[in-house]
Design a protein around this motif. Structure first.
Motif, PDB file in Angstrom:
ATOM      1  N   MET A 102       3.567  -3.114   9.771  1.00 18.15           N
ATOM      2  CA  MET A 102       4.078  -2.735   8.456  1.00 18.15           C
ATOM      3  C   MET A 102       3.454  -1.420   8.003  1.00 18.15           C
ATOM      4  O   MET A 102       2.357  -1.079   8.429  1.00 18.15           O
ATOM      5  N   LYS A 103       4.172  -0.722   7.143  1.00 14.15           N
ATOM      6  CA  LYS A 103       3.687   0.558   6.612  1.00 14.15           C
ATOM      7  C   LYS A 103       3.872   0.562   5.101  1.00 14.15           C
ATOM      8  O   LYS A 103       4.930   0.191   4.603  1.00 14.15           O
ATOM      9  N   GLN A 104       2.831   1.010   4.431  1.00 11.67           N
ATOM     10  CA  GLN A 104       2.902   1.128   2.979  1.00 11.67           C
ATOM     11  C   GLN A 104       3.669   2.395   2.620  1.00 11.67           C
ATOM     12  O   GLN A 104       3.444   3.470   3.193  1.00 11.67           O
ATOM     13  N   GLN A 105       4.559   2.273   1.666  1.00  7.37           N
ATOM     14  CA  GLN A 105       5.372   3.396   1.215  1.00  7.37           C
ATOM     15  C   GLN A 105       4.657   4.141   0.092  1.00  7.37           C
ATOM     16  O   GLN A 105       3.688   3.654  -0.483  1.00  7.37           O
ATOM     17  N   ALA A 106       5.142   5.310  -0.259  1.00  8.23           N
ATOM     18  CA  ALA A 106       4.520   6.138  -1.301  1.00  8.23           C
ATOM     19  C   ALA A 106       4.445   5.408  -2.638  1.00  8.23           C
ATOM     20  O   ALA A 106       3.516   5.639  -3.416  1.00  8.23           O
ATOM     21  N   ASP A 107       5.391   4.501  -2.898  1.00  9.90           N
ATOM     22  CA  ASP A 107       5.389   3.766  -4.168  1.00  9.90           C
ATOM     23  C   ASP A 107       4.490   2.532  -4.138  1.00  9.90           C
ATOM     24  O   ASP A 107       4.449   1.761  -5.095  1.00  9.90           O
ATOM     25  N   GLY A 108       3.771   2.320  -3.017  1.00 10.07           N
ATOM     26  CA  GLY A 108       2.849   1.190  -2.906  1.00 10.07           C
ATOM     27  C   GLY A 108       3.449  -0.062  -2.286  1.00 10.07           C
ATOM     28  O   GLY A 108       2.732  -1.031  -2.036  1.00 10.07           O
ATOM     29  N   THR A 109       4.747  -0.061  -2.033  1.00 10.41           N
ATOM     30  CA  THR A 109       5.384  -1.232  -1.411  1.00 10.41           C
ATOM     31  C   THR A 109       5.244  -1.169   0.104  1.00 10.41           C
ATOM     32  O   THR A 109       4.920  -0.120   0.670  1.00 10.41           O
ATOM     33  N   TRP A 110       5.492  -2.292   0.744  1.00 10.19           N
ATOM     34  CA  TRP A 110       5.347  -2.414   2.196  1.00 10.19           C
ATOM     35  C   TRP A 110       6.684  -2.753   2.837  1.00 10.19           C
ATOM     36  O   TRP A 110       7.434  -3.583   2.323  1.00 10.19           O
TER      37      TRP A 110
END
Length: 126
Positions: A102-110
């Motif tokens: 998984m990768k965390q997105q710029a908005d903090g979501t995964w």
């Protein structure tokens, strides 16, 4: 559907997305440029192939449950090991052990970048 804000919640969120039966909802959980191996030995990449794989899983009638065995996070990358199944009443339609990156997105979501749905099965060989 809201994407998870903690990597360890990705499995729970993915199961909830599958249980909506909505392809668009499930697709939000994935990076379609990643890899999805929803069928052993048949990895796919790209939005169109991801959608085909998601639709194939959605065609299995029943409820999906995903148990997180572990989730390790290092910065904005996490790896999870899951045990999942789709059941219809007492009938188990699919049961497997998976590995997800998984990768965390710029908005903090995964979101899930690599989903090897059968990757932790004991009988898989290189």
């Amino acid at each position: 559907m809201n994407l998870p804000t903690r990597a360890e919640d990705a499995h729970k969120t993915l199961a909830a997305a599958y249980n909506t039966g909505d392809v668009a909802t499930v697709m939000k959980m994935y990076d379609a440029a990643g890899i999805f191996e929803a069928s052993p030995g048949k990895p796919v990449s790209g939005k169109e192939k991801f959608e085909e794989a998601v639709k194939a899983i959605l065609s299995i009638k029943g409820k999906m449950e995903i148990k997180t065995v572990y989730c390790f996070q290092a910065g904005d990358i996490a790896v999870g090991r899951s045990e999942w199944n789709i059941t219809d009443g007492d009938e188990v339609k699919v049961s497997a052990k998976g590995i997800e990156v998984m990768k965390q997105q710029a908005d903090g979501t995964w979101i899930i970048v690599i989903d090897h749905a059968f990757g932790a099965e004991a009988n898989l060989v290189a």
